[in-house]
Design a protein around this motif. Sequence first.
Motif, short mmCIF file in Angstrom:
data_model
loop_
_atom_site.label_atom_id
_atom_site.label_comp_id
_atom_site.label_asym_id
_atom_site.label_seq_id
_atom_site.Cartn_x
_atom_site.Cartn_y
_atom_site.Cartn_z
N CYS A 215 -5.32 63.19 90.99
CA CYS A 215 -5.78 61.80 90.87
C CYS A 215 -4.68 60.89 90.34
O CYS A 215 -4.51 59.77 90.81
N ARG A 216 -3.94 61.40 89.37
CA ARG A 216 -2.85 60.61 88.79
C ARG A 216 -1.75 60.34 89.81
O ARG A 216 -1.24 59.22 89.94
N ARG A 221 -4.68 57.00 88.39
CA ARG A 221 -5.79 57.02 87.44
C ARG A 221 -6.28 58.44 87.24
O ARG A 221 -6.16 59.29 88.13
N SER A 222 -6.87 58.68 86.07
CA SER A 222 -7.42 60.00 85.79
C SER A 222 -8.77 60.15 86.48
O SER A 222 -9.38 59.14 86.89
N GLN A 225 -11.31 57.99 84.74
CA GLN A 225 -11.17 56.56 85.06
C GLN A 225 -11.80 56.24 86.41
O GLN A 225 -12.50 55.23 86.56
N LEU A 226 -11.56 57.08 87.40
CA LEU A 226 -12.14 56.86 88.73
C LEU A 226 -13.66 56.92 88.67
O LEU A 226 -14.35 56.11 89.29
N GLU A 229 -14.89 53.78 86.96
CA GLU A 229 -14.72 52.63 87.85
C GLU A 229 -15.84 52.56 88.88
O GLU A 229 -16.33 51.48 89.22
N LYS A 268 -15.68 48.12 79.46
CA LYS A 268 -14.90 48.22 80.70
C LYS A 268 -14.56 46.87 81.31
O LYS A 268 -13.55 46.74 82.02
#
Length: 298
Positions: A215-216, A221-222, A225-226, A229, A268
Amino acid sequence: MVSDSGIHLHARGEWHEPSLTLRTIRFQKGLYAQFHHLYVLQAGTATLALEGEEPRSLQAPTIAYMPPQSRCELHMAAGAACFIIGASPQIIVDAIGDRAESYALRIFSERPWFMAEPDAGAVNELQPLVAGFVRELGDPSRASWMAIAAYMRLILMALWRAAGTEAAEQRGRGGGASVLQRYRQLVEIGFRQHRSITDYARELGVTTDRLHSICRSELGRSPVQLLHERVVQEAKLRLERSARTVQEISDGLGFRDPTYFSHFFKKKTGFSPAIYRDLARKSEASTVTLSSGYADWP
Protein backbone atom coordinates in the motif's frame (compact mmCIF):
# COMPACT_ATOMS: atom_id res chain seq x y z
CA MET A 1 -35.50 10.70 4.86
CA VAL A 2 -37.04 13.08 2.32
CA SER A 3 -40.80 12.58 2.27
CA ASP A 4 -42.43 10.88 -0.69
CA SER A 5 -44.47 14.03 -1.34
CA GLY A 6 -41.27 15.65 -2.61
CA ILE A 7 -40.32 12.87 -5.00
CA HIS A 8 -40.97 14.99 -8.11
CA LEU A 9 -38.23 17.36 -6.97
CA HIS A 10 -35.81 14.42 -7.09
CA ALA A 11 -36.87 12.33 -10.09
CA ARG A 12 -38.24 12.73 -13.59
CA GLY A 13 -39.68 10.18 -15.97
CA GLU A 14 -40.88 10.81 -19.51
CA TRP A 15 -42.01 8.81 -22.53
CA HIS A 16 -41.69 10.70 -25.82
CA GLU A 17 -43.91 9.43 -28.63
CA PRO A 18 -42.78 9.69 -32.26
CA SER A 19 -43.21 13.20 -33.64
CA LEU A 20 -43.40 14.66 -37.14
CA THR A 21 -40.77 17.28 -36.32
CA LEU A 22 -37.29 17.54 -34.83
CA ARG A 23 -37.29 18.00 -31.04
CA THR A 24 -34.54 19.31 -28.76
CA ILE A 25 -34.30 18.28 -25.11
CA ARG A 26 -31.86 19.86 -22.66
CA PHE A 27 -31.09 17.51 -19.79
CA GLN A 28 -29.34 19.65 -17.15
CA LYS A 29 -31.80 22.53 -17.00
CA GLY A 30 -33.54 24.20 -14.05
CA LEU A 31 -34.66 21.65 -11.47
CA TYR A 32 -32.74 18.92 -13.31
CA ALA A 33 -29.34 20.65 -13.29
CA GLN A 34 -27.75 18.10 -10.93
CA PHE A 35 -29.66 15.03 -12.10
CA HIS A 36 -28.21 11.78 -13.41
CA HIS A 37 -30.01 11.01 -16.69
CA LEU A 38 -30.71 7.89 -18.71
CA TYR A 39 -31.86 8.04 -22.32
CA VAL A 40 -33.35 4.93 -23.94
CA LEU A 41 -33.90 5.39 -27.68
CA GLN A 42 -36.39 2.75 -28.79
CA ALA A 43 -37.12 3.90 -32.35
CA GLY A 44 -35.55 6.22 -34.89
CA THR A 45 -32.40 8.30 -34.63
CA ALA A 46 -31.08 11.13 -32.51
CA THR A 47 -27.99 13.26 -31.98
CA LEU A 48 -26.53 13.77 -28.52
CA ALA A 49 -24.42 16.91 -28.16
CA LEU A 50 -22.14 16.92 -25.10
CA GLU A 51 -20.47 20.15 -24.08
CA GLY A 52 -16.91 20.23 -25.40
CA GLU A 53 -17.28 17.05 -27.49
CA GLU A 54 -18.26 16.13 -31.02
CA PRO A 55 -21.98 15.30 -31.37
CA ARG A 56 -22.84 11.59 -31.17
CA SER A 57 -25.23 10.00 -33.64
CA LEU A 58 -27.55 7.47 -31.98
CA GLN A 59 -29.46 4.70 -33.74
CA ALA A 60 -32.24 2.78 -31.98
CA PRO A 61 -32.32 0.59 -30.02
CA THR A 62 -29.64 2.13 -27.82
CA ILE A 63 -28.90 3.62 -24.40
CA ALA A 64 -27.00 6.66 -23.14
CA TYR A 65 -26.25 7.45 -19.49
CA MET A 66 -25.15 10.95 -18.41
CA PRO A 67 -24.07 12.03 -14.90
CA PRO A 68 -24.66 15.65 -13.82
CA GLN A 69 -21.31 16.92 -15.09
CA SER A 70 -22.12 15.76 -18.64
CA ARG A 71 -23.80 18.92 -19.89
CA CYS A 72 -25.67 17.96 -23.02
CA GLU A 73 -28.72 18.34 -25.20
CA LEU A 74 -30.55 15.86 -27.37
CA HIS A 75 -31.84 16.39 -30.89
CA MET A 76 -34.49 13.79 -31.70
CA ALA A 77 -35.23 13.24 -35.36
CA ALA A 78 -38.78 13.01 -36.63
CA GLY A 79 -40.18 9.58 -35.85
CA ALA A 80 -37.90 8.95 -32.87
CA ALA A 81 -39.37 7.53 -29.65
CA CYS A 82 -37.63 7.34 -26.30
CA PHE A 83 -37.72 7.15 -22.53
CA ILE A 84 -35.93 9.79 -20.47
CA ILE A 85 -35.50 9.33 -16.75
CA GLY A 86 -33.52 11.36 -14.23
CA ALA A 87 -32.62 11.13 -10.54
CA SER A 88 -31.13 13.55 -8.05
CA PRO A 89 -27.90 12.74 -6.16
CA GLN A 90 -30.05 11.91 -3.12
CA ILE A 91 -31.96 9.25 -5.05
CA ILE A 92 -28.69 7.88 -6.44
CA VAL A 93 -27.22 7.54 -2.93
CA ASP A 94 -30.24 5.53 -1.76
CA ALA A 95 -30.28 3.47 -4.96
CA ILE A 96 -26.62 2.50 -4.74
CA GLY A 97 -26.84 1.65 -1.06
CA ASP A 98 -24.00 0.02 0.84
CA ARG A 99 -23.57 -3.51 -0.50
CA ALA A 100 -20.64 -5.32 -2.07
CA GLU A 101 -21.33 -3.88 -5.52
CA SER A 102 -21.93 -0.34 -4.27
CA TYR A 103 -18.46 1.08 -4.82
CA ALA A 104 -18.34 -0.22 -8.40
CA LEU A 105 -21.79 1.27 -9.07
CA ARG A 106 -20.67 4.61 -7.64
CA ILE A 107 -17.67 4.73 -9.95
CA PHE A 108 -19.88 3.77 -12.89
CA SER A 109 -22.50 6.40 -12.01
CA GLU A 110 -19.94 9.22 -12.16
CA ARG A 111 -19.03 8.67 -15.82
CA PRO A 112 -21.03 9.01 -19.03
CA TRP A 113 -21.66 5.74 -20.82
CA PHE A 114 -22.95 5.16 -24.34
CA MET A 115 -23.84 1.86 -25.94
CA ALA A 116 -21.25 1.21 -28.65
CA GLU A 117 -23.84 -0.05 -31.14
CA PRO A 118 -27.58 -0.83 -31.17
CA ASP A 119 -28.35 -3.71 -28.78
CA ALA A 120 -31.96 -4.88 -28.72
CA GLY A 121 -31.26 -7.42 -25.96
CA ALA A 122 -29.88 -4.89 -23.49
CA VAL A 123 -32.62 -2.37 -24.30
CA ASN A 124 -35.34 -5.03 -23.90
CA GLU A 125 -33.93 -5.96 -20.49
CA LEU A 126 -33.85 -2.35 -19.36
CA GLN A 127 -37.16 -1.24 -20.89
CA PRO A 128 -39.57 -2.66 -18.24
CA LEU A 129 -37.47 -1.14 -15.43
CA VAL A 130 -37.48 2.28 -17.06
CA ALA A 131 -41.18 2.00 -17.90
CA GLY A 132 -41.89 1.08 -14.27
CA PHE A 133 -39.89 4.12 -13.09
CA VAL A 134 -41.94 6.40 -15.38
CA ARG A 135 -45.22 4.74 -14.38
CA GLU A 136 -44.43 5.11 -10.66
CA LEU A 137 -43.83 8.84 -11.03
CA GLY A 138 -46.91 9.30 -13.19
CA ASP A 139 -49.35 7.84 -10.66
CA PRO A 140 -50.21 10.41 -7.94
CA SER A 141 -51.50 7.65 -5.67
CA ARG A 142 -48.07 5.99 -5.70
CA ALA A 143 -44.92 7.99 -6.53
CA SER A 144 -42.97 6.32 -3.71
CA TRP A 145 -39.39 7.38 -2.92
CA MET A 146 -38.56 3.80 -1.93
CA ALA A 147 -39.96 2.38 -5.17
CA ILE A 148 -38.13 4.97 -7.32
CA ALA A 149 -34.83 4.25 -5.52
CA ALA A 150 -35.41 0.51 -5.99
CA TYR A 151 -36.05 0.94 -9.72
CA MET A 152 -32.94 3.11 -9.99
CA ARG A 153 -30.82 0.44 -8.27
CA LEU A 154 -31.98 -2.21 -10.75
CA ILE A 155 -31.43 0.18 -13.67
CA LEU A 156 -27.87 0.99 -12.58
CA MET A 157 -27.10 -2.71 -12.12
CA ALA A 158 -28.43 -3.45 -15.62
CA LEU A 159 -26.34 -0.63 -17.12
CA TRP A 160 -23.23 -1.75 -15.23
CA ARG A 161 -23.63 -5.27 -16.57
CA ALA A 162 -24.42 -4.08 -20.10
CA ALA A 163 -21.18 -2.09 -20.01
CA GLY A 164 -19.26 -5.31 -19.29
CA THR A 165 -17.89 -3.91 -16.03
CA GLU A 166 -19.00 -6.84 -13.90
CA ALA A 167 -17.29 -9.39 -16.15
CA ALA A 168 -14.08 -7.35 -16.17
CA GLU A 169 -14.08 -7.20 -12.38
CA GLN A 170 -14.68 -10.93 -12.10
CA ARG A 171 -11.63 -11.54 -14.31
CA GLY A 172 -9.63 -9.20 -12.11
CA ARG A 173 -10.29 -11.40 -9.09
CA GLY A 174 -8.21 -14.22 -10.54
CA GLY A 175 -4.64 -15.18 -9.66
CA GLY A 176 -3.20 -12.29 -11.65
CA ALA A 177 -4.96 -9.62 -9.56
CA SER A 178 -2.69 -7.55 -7.38
CA VAL A 179 -2.79 -7.75 -3.61
CA LEU A 180 -3.69 -4.06 -3.56
CA GLN A 181 -6.66 -4.56 -5.87
CA ARG A 182 -7.94 -7.47 -3.80
CA TYR A 183 -7.42 -5.50 -0.58
CA ARG A 184 -9.54 -2.66 -1.94
CA GLN A 185 -12.25 -5.13 -2.95
CA LEU A 186 -12.25 -6.64 0.55
CA VAL A 187 -12.35 -3.18 2.13
CA GLU A 188 -15.35 -2.28 -0.01
CA ILE A 189 -17.21 -5.32 1.26
CA GLY A 190 -16.12 -5.07 4.90
CA PHE A 191 -15.33 -1.47 5.85
CA ARG A 192 -18.56 -1.15 7.86
CA GLN A 193 -17.56 -4.10 10.05
CA HIS A 194 -14.38 -2.32 11.24
CA ARG A 195 -12.23 -5.38 10.70
CA SER A 196 -8.58 -5.25 11.69
CA ILE A 197 -5.77 -5.01 9.16
CA THR A 198 -4.56 -8.37 10.45
CA ASP A 199 -7.86 -9.92 9.36
CA TYR A 200 -7.52 -8.43 5.87
CA ALA A 201 -3.91 -9.61 5.54
CA ARG A 202 -4.85 -13.11 6.66
CA GLU A 203 -7.63 -13.31 4.07
CA LEU A 204 -5.23 -12.06 1.38
CA GLY A 205 -2.64 -14.65 2.37
CA VAL A 206 0.09 -12.11 3.14
CA THR A 207 1.65 -10.72 6.30
CA THR A 208 0.55 -7.35 7.67
CA ASP A 209 4.06 -6.03 6.93
CA ARG A 210 3.77 -7.14 3.31
CA LEU A 211 0.34 -5.50 2.93
CA HIS A 212 1.68 -2.32 4.52
CA SER A 213 4.65 -2.28 2.13
CA ILE A 214 2.44 -2.77 -0.96
CA CYS A 215 0.00 0.00 0.00
CA ARG A 216 2.84 2.37 0.84
CA SER A 217 4.74 1.73 -2.39
CA GLU A 218 1.68 1.90 -4.66
CA LEU A 219 -0.38 4.69 -3.08
CA GLY A 220 1.80 6.26 -0.41
CA ARG A 221 -0.65 5.36 2.34
CA SER A 222 -0.83 2.61 4.92
CA PRO A 223 -3.63 0.00 4.86
CA VAL A 224 -5.23 1.71 7.87
CA GLN A 225 -5.17 5.10 6.13
CA LEU A 226 -6.86 3.63 3.05
CA LEU A 227 -9.47 1.95 5.21
CA HIS A 228 -10.19 5.15 7.12
CA GLU A 229 -10.32 7.18 3.89
CA ARG A 230 -12.98 4.83 2.57
CA VAL A 231 -15.09 5.27 5.72
CA VAL A 232 -14.69 9.06 5.64
CA GLN A 233 -15.58 9.23 1.95
CA GLU A 234 -18.75 7.24 2.55
CA ALA A 235 -19.65 9.50 5.48
CA LYS A 236 -19.11 12.62 3.35
CA LEU A 237 -21.33 11.31 0.59
CA ARG A 238 -24.09 10.44 3.03
CA LEU A 239 -23.87 13.82 4.74
CA GLU A 240 -23.85 15.71 1.43
CA ARG A 241 -26.29 13.72 -0.61
CA SER A 242 -28.84 12.16 1.72
CA ALA A 243 -31.27 13.37 4.37
CA ARG A 244 -30.25 10.70 6.89
CA THR A 245 -29.52 11.83 10.43
CA VAL A 246 -26.00 11.70 11.87
CA GLN A 247 -27.08 8.77 14.04
CA GLU A 248 -28.44 6.88 11.02
CA ILE A 249 -25.20 7.49 9.14
CA SER A 250 -23.17 6.43 12.17
CA ASP A 251 -25.20 3.22 12.52
CA GLY A 252 -24.92 2.50 8.78
CA LEU A 253 -21.14 2.80 8.95
CA GLY A 254 -20.85 0.40 11.87
CA PHE A 255 -19.87 2.82 14.64
CA ARG A 256 -20.85 1.86 18.16
CA ASP A 257 -22.36 5.29 18.88
CA PRO A 258 -22.79 8.67 17.14
CA THR A 259 -20.38 10.42 19.52
CA TYR A 260 -17.53 8.11 18.55
CA PHE A 261 -18.40 8.61 14.88
CA SER A 262 -18.40 12.40 15.29
CA HIS A 263 -14.98 12.34 16.96
CA PHE A 264 -13.60 10.10 14.22
CA PHE A 265 -15.03 12.29 11.44
CA LYS A 266 -13.78 15.54 12.99
CA LYS A 267 -10.30 14.08 13.51
CA LYS A 268 -10.12 13.12 9.83
CA THR A 269 -11.74 16.18 8.26
CA GLY A 270 -11.48 19.00 10.79
CA PHE A 271 -15.29 19.36 10.91
CA SER A 272 -18.03 17.77 12.94
CA PRO A 273 -20.60 15.89 10.81
CA ALA A 274 -23.23 18.58 11.44
CA ILE A 275 -20.91 21.44 10.45
CA TYR A 276 -19.69 19.55 7.38
CA ARG A 277 -23.28 18.98 6.23
CA ASP A 278 -24.09 22.67 6.76
CA LEU A 279 -21.05 23.73 4.72
CA ALA A 280 -21.95 21.28 1.97
CA ARG A 281 -25.46 22.67 1.70
CA LYS A 282 -24.18 26.25 1.59
CA SER A 283 -21.74 25.34 -1.18
CA GLU A 284 -24.37 23.72 -3.43
CA ALA A 285 -25.02 26.93 -5.32
CA SER A 286 -21.35 27.90 -5.56
CA THR A 287 -18.33 26.49 -7.39
CA VAL A 288 -16.92 25.08 -4.15
CA THR A 289 -17.17 21.30 -3.88
CA LEU A 290 -16.38 19.61 -0.59
CA SER A 291 -16.43 16.09 -2.03
CA SER A 292 -15.64 15.78 -5.70
CA GLY A 293 -17.47 12.56 -6.30
CA TYR A 294 -17.85 8.87 -5.69
CA ALA A 295 -14.37 8.06 -6.97
CA ASP A 296 -12.37 10.01 -4.40
CA TRP A 297 -11.14 6.87 -2.71
CA PRO A 298 -7.90 6.02 -4.59
